[in-house]
Design an enzyme around this catalytic site. Sequence first.
Site, PDB file in Angstrom:
ATOM      1  N   ARG A  44     -13.347  -8.778   0.906  1.00  0.00           N
ATOM      2  CA  ARG A  44     -12.103  -8.588   1.647  1.00  0.00           C
ATOM      3  C   ARG A  44     -12.359  -8.800   3.137  1.00  0.00           C
ATOM      4  NH1 ARG A  44      -8.418  -5.699  -1.400  1.00  0.00           N
ATOM      5  NH2 ARG A  44      -6.942  -6.546   0.103  1.00  0.00           N
ATOM      6  N   GLU A  78       0.846  -1.184   0.000  1.00  0.00           N
ATOM      7  CA  GLU A  78       0.000   0.000   0.000  1.00  0.00           C
ATOM      8  C   GLU A  78       0.890   1.246   0.000  1.00  0.00           C
ATOM      9  OE1 GLU A  78      -3.223  -0.428   2.863  1.00  0.00           O
ATOM     10  OE2 GLU A  78      -3.083  -2.608   2.711  1.00  0.00           O
TER      11      GLU A  78
END
Length: 355
Positions: A336, A3
Amino acid sequence: MPELPEVEAVRVGLARHVVGRTVTAVEVFDPRPLRRQEGGAEAFVRGLTGRTLTAAVRRGKLMWLPLDDGAALRAHLGMSGQLLVRGTAPLDGPDPDPNPSRYLLEPGQTPADLTATRATSLVRDLSARPRHLRVRLHLSGREGDPQHQAAGAGGAPGSGGAALDLVDQRMFGGLHLTRLVPTADGGPGGLGSEQPLLPEDATHIARDLLDPHLDRAAVVARVRASSRAVKTLLMDQSIVSGVGNIYADEGLWAARIHGLRPGNALGPRVLARLLDATAGIMGRALAVGGTSFDALYVDAEGAAGFFARSLAVYGRQGEVCRRCGTPLRTETIGGRSHTSCPRCQTRPRPRRLPH
């Protein structure tokens, strides 16, 4: 996938080691990471050879290296991709961005020096031909570089041993050349360059939470206009970029918001708190090199980040909440996983269907 903090750690390393160097030769050991390249491996080699890397730029989780001909080398790290430098000495002077968390400070505040918390050991394979090496860019040398020749297909004349390697175990990452186009708002494309340009195949990527040009009020408005789960919205790269599963869970926990709450059920102050909390966590993660798992998410010099030890909820299902001591729970939102505290983050009640 890596990320924002993990990608930024790589970008800073590339800015220190490869910007200003010329690509003297390109070796493609496996063409699969070039699958997005128009014209294939031959076009990639032809388009890069002789070109100078002029900057290292990042927007959210997206990173690219502008070239001196107006094109750019776009890098995708995927699940396990690494961009590793070898045979280089960094530019003299301070790091290009030694403390990106400065964006989170009030005017006049001095950022804390957290460099002592970084790793001192490297986790990468330092052999001349590391396992899972897919592409190697041989680079022009400069004063201070180690005086040894990079191996791999005999090395490259004039490279001085400097090289940039794409190492990727799972083959989800890749490289390709692309054109740069003007940004829609006229601001810089991303951190690392003041040029108002970004890759033409990335114009849908929004600005990120550490970008001083981000319009936070517009982000809040878009979230509040949607009935989707707030965690899904926080991870939507067309609304705000850079946030994935790790920092979404961490930000929601810090803001005491359950990820299932719909965006249109949250007020502007609550959403502003969520954005601030998530940005703060990413800034702190970046200061220690990001979050590394299984030696995969490393910077350009191969060093792992240390933020995993500070995670409050991600990967801690079944353990107790660091705030209230309640066991953490995990469920699925939008395909998720979402780990949260059932006490600190009240789960919204199921909506009643009309009779």
